[in-house]
Design an enzyme around this catalytic site. Structure first.
Site, PDB file in Angstrom:
ATOM      1  N   GLU A  69      34.966  44.077  40.721  1.00 42.85           N
ATOM      2  CA  GLU A  69      35.082  43.251  41.930  1.00 42.85           C
ATOM      3  C   GLU A  69      34.331  43.915  43.077  1.00 42.85           C
ATOM      4  OE1 GLU A  69      39.065  42.240  43.142  1.00 42.85           O
ATOM      5  OE2 GLU A  69      38.419  41.754  45.173  1.00 42.85           O
ATOM      6  N   GLU A  71      35.296  37.705  44.293  1.00 47.12           N
ATOM      7  CA  GLU A  71      36.283  37.148  45.224  1.00 47.12           C
ATOM      8  C   GLU A  71      35.541  36.214  46.159  1.00 47.12           C
ATOM      9  OE1 GLU A  71      39.417  39.558  47.076  1.00 47.12           O
ATOM     10  OE2 GLU A  71      38.837  38.694  49.001  1.00 47.12           O
ATOM     11  N   ASP A  86      39.006  35.816  42.132  1.00 48.80           N
ATOM     12  CA  ASP A  86      39.985  35.965  43.223  1.00 48.80           C
ATOM     13  C   ASP A  86      39.771  34.837  44.219  1.00 48.80           C
ATOM     14  OD1 ASP A  86      41.200  38.190  42.203  1.00 48.80           O
ATOM     15  OD2 ASP A  86      40.505  39.577  43.756  1.00 48.80           O
ATOM     16  N   HIS A  92      34.689  37.659  49.541  1.00 46.49           N
ATOM     17  CA  HIS A  92      33.784  38.813  49.532  1.00 46.49           C
ATOM     18  C   HIS A  92      32.326  38.372  49.449  1.00 46.49           C
ATOM     19  CE1 HIS A  92      37.237  41.620  48.010  1.00 46.49           C
ATOM     20  NE2 HIS A  92      37.489  41.052  49.166  1.00 46.49           N
ATOM     21  N   ASP A 102      44.454  36.056  45.600  1.00 44.52           N
ATOM     22  CA  ASP A 102      44.304  37.319  46.328  1.00 44.52           C
ATOM     23  C   ASP A 102      44.144  37.022  47.817  1.00 44.52           C
ATOM     24  OD1 ASP A 102      44.078  39.917  46.998  1.00 44.52           O
ATOM     25  OD2 ASP A 102      42.060  40.203  46.228  1.00 44.52           O
ATOM     26  N   ASP A 106      37.613  41.350  55.943  1.00 42.26           N
ATOM     27  CA  ASP A 106      38.279  40.759  54.775  1.00 42.26           C
ATOM     28  C   ASP A 106      39.626  40.152  55.177  1.00 42.26           C
ATOM     29  OD1 ASP A 106      38.597  40.143  52.117  1.00 42.26           O
ATOM     30  OD2 ASP A 106      39.275  42.144  51.530  1.00 42.26           O
ATOM     31  N   HIS A 109      48.477  46.319  40.737  1.00 46.21           N
ATOM     32  CA  HIS A 109      47.887  47.657  40.654  1.00 46.21           C
ATOM     33  C   HIS A 109      48.919  48.570  39.999  1.00 46.21           C
ATOM     34  CE1 HIS A 109      45.665  46.230  44.317  1.00 46.21           C
ATOM     35  NE2 HIS A 109      44.683  46.895  43.749  1.00 46.21           N
ATOM     36  N   ASP A 162      51.197  49.794  42.754  1.00 45.07           N
ATOM     37  CA  ASP A 162      52.036  48.794  43.445  1.00 45.07           C
ATOM     38  C   ASP A 162      53.467  48.906  42.920  1.00 45.07           C
ATOM     39  OD1 ASP A 162      49.831  47.689  44.713  1.00 45.07           O
ATOM     40  OD2 ASP A 162      49.662  45.970  43.353  1.00 45.07           O
ATOM     41  N   ASP A 201      41.187  37.480  54.087  1.00 46.64           N
ATOM     42  CA  ASP A 201      42.030  37.010  52.968  1.00 46.64           C
ATOM     43  C   ASP A 201      42.977  35.870  53.361  1.00 46.64           C
ATOM     44  OD1 ASP A 201      40.939  38.801  51.105  1.00 46.64           O
ATOM     45  OD2 ASP A 201      42.421  40.353  51.548  1.00 46.64           O
TER      46      ASP A 201
HETATM   47  C1  GLT Z   1      42.438  45.125  47.671  1.00 46.89           C
HETATM   48  C2  GLT Z   1      41.169  44.329  47.754  1.00 46.89           C
HETATM   49  C3  GLT Z   1      41.264  43.131  46.883  1.00 46.89           C
HETATM   50  C4  GLT Z   1      41.238  43.530  45.435  1.00 46.89           C
HETATM   51  C5  GLT Z   1      42.432  44.289  45.030  1.00 46.89           C
HETATM   52  C6  GLT Z   1      42.259  44.730  43.598  1.00 46.89           C
HETATM   53  S1  GLT Z   1      42.776  45.620  46.059  1.00 46.89           S
HETATM   54  O1  GLT Z   1      43.506  44.387  48.153  1.00 46.89           O
HETATM   55  O2  GLT Z   1      40.940  43.947  49.111  1.00 46.89           O
HETATM   56  O3  GLT Z   1      40.234  42.237  47.118  1.00 46.89           O
HETATM   57  O4  GLT Z   1      41.201  42.367  44.655  1.00 46.89           O
HETATM   58  O5  GLT Z   1      42.103  46.079  43.466  1.00 46.89           O
HETATM   59 MN    MN Z   2      39.474  40.213  50.133  1.00 46.68          MN
HETATM   60 MN    MN Z   3      40.221  40.647  45.577  1.00 47.20          MN
END
Ligand code: GLT
Ligand code: MN
Ligand code: MN
Length: 398
Positions: free
Chosen positions: A193, A231, A259, A234, A301, A269, A61, A64, A271
């Protein structure tokens, strides 16, 4: 890690279009209910560590790496040139840049708020990110409009907000066309996204499919420059099938960037590292992408676990994520060339040979084993995932 085996060399890892985000490695373990657990870490250290692991691409970003107040100043130029140097000294490339439109207080009402100055500021930010992208040699720009939505109903006009959001994307594309011309580079691929919830209570573009409709709505001046960065998690978060969502993006020619991570359906989320929760689904996702020639980035990600030390992040979390991806990608190749799956698939596509396609009973009878073959294929996929196709069985004592 040594005892685990099954790892790949940095040279091998660099052969894949795998990118490491600045924010993933710099994640300090903080979240809504969590205090940070790791010290801050800068881009020079992260780029060096990615290089040692064999992650060949880096993305970020704007904020960042550049403090908000330094954006588009001489201080930005100094930082960007330091980034360029760190990348070239370590043999890495910047694959993607993205604009933070969710963290700073200025985005409290989202990037397309009613106040024209907020929207002007959003245009300034995305244009500036495009310039940074060209300066660093990136080919992709990502937009996560997670703050495009509302908490209370009826205050915003959804159509106005979407039009205003399109204005920001149009500004980014137009600046991109200028930069590309000046620098004799291709324009960037602009990738939307989606995330179905967080941080707004209701999100205006919650899914990749909503974004495909938005791209085709007529609001964008350059729809051909805009595609998707789905993603994996997501899509699961709203209960969708990632493979089907990716399939729809592929059909539309809009799967630009991806992602990669893992997690659970209808949850927040989290991740988690790729392949740790749904390895079978991941194998199938990669079969689909390989079968249809996806050649964009695979962007890590995800969030390294909160109690993991900085050493753990780079010695265990990132290399294991990369290695699981590579293994699943190569297994996907085995699936595509597997003779048993091929034979079953060919048989399915031939059909049962019913003489009269208007006769329901006859068509049914001729295709009695259609789902038997589906199950056989699924069994074979699990065998490949577990290594059983190589004759691995278990003996029962006694
Ligand atoms: C944030 C989000 C991610 C995105 C990033 C890109 S920002 O962390 O949850 O899934 O990919 O802006
Ligand atoms: Mn995510
Ligand atoms: Mn993402």
């Amino acid at each position: 890690m040594t005892a685990c085996g099954g790892g790949y060399s940095p040279q091998t890892r660099r052969k894949y279009f795998i990118s490491g985000p600045q924010w993933a490695a710099a994640y300090q373990g903080q979240a809504l209910f969590h205090a940070p657990t790791r010290p801050p870490i800068g881009f020079e250290e992260i780029i060096r560590k990615y290089a040692q692991i064999g992650i060949g691409y880096w993305c970020t970003h704007d904020t960042d790496v550049i403090p908000t107040e330094d954006l588009a100043t001489d201080r930005q130029a100094v930082i960007v040139s330091r980034i360029g140097r760190a990348l070239s000294e370590n043999g890495l490339q910047c694959s993607m840049v993205t604009t933070e439109t969710f963290h700073h207080a200025v985005w409290a009402g989202g990037p397309a708020a009613e106040a024209p100055e907020v929207r002007e500021y959003a245009k300034f930010r995305v244009r500036n990110t495009v310039e940074i992208g060209h300066e660093l040699g990136a080919r992709f720009a990502v937009y996560w409009p997670g703050s495009l939505g509302y908490y209370v109903q009826g205050a915003i006009d959804e159509l106005d907000t979407l039009r205003w959001y399109a204005d920001a994307l149009n500004a980014a594309c137009e600046r991109d066309i200028e930069c590309a011309r000046e620098r004799k580079r291709d324009t960037l691929k602009h990738c939307l996204e989606a995330k179905p919830f967080e941080p707004q209570a209701e999100i205006l573009l919650p899914t990749s499919d909503a974004m495909l409709a938005f791209i085709g709505s007529g609001l964008l001046k350059h729809p051909e420059m805009v595609g998707l960065n789905p993603e994996y998690l997501h899509e699961l978060m709203w209960g969708g099938a990632p493979r089907a969502a990716l399939g729809r993006a592929l059909l539309a020619g809009k799967l630009f960037h991806f992602d990669i991570n893992d997690g659970y359906r209808l949850k927040h989320d989290v991740d988690i590292g790729v392949g740790l929760v749904n390895p079978l689904d991941w194998l199938n996702v990669l079969v689909l992408l390989r079968s249809h020639g996806y050649n964009g980035p695979f962007n890590l990600d995800y969030k390294p676990p909160r109690t993991t030390s900085a050493a753990g992040v780079f010695d265990v979390s990132f290399p294991t994520a990369v290695d699981r991806f590579i293994t699943l990608w190569e297994m996907a190749g085995e699936v595509i060339s597997d003779p048993i799956i091929k034979e079953a698939t060919d048989a399915l596509k031939r059909g049962g040979g019913a003489p009269n396609p208007r006769d329901a009973e006859g068509v049914t009878a001729a295709n009695r084993e259609l789902l038997t073959l589906h199950e056989l294929i699924a069994h074979r996929l699990v065998q490949i995932l577990l290594g059983l196709h190589r004759g691995r069985t278990f003996s029962i004592p006694g």
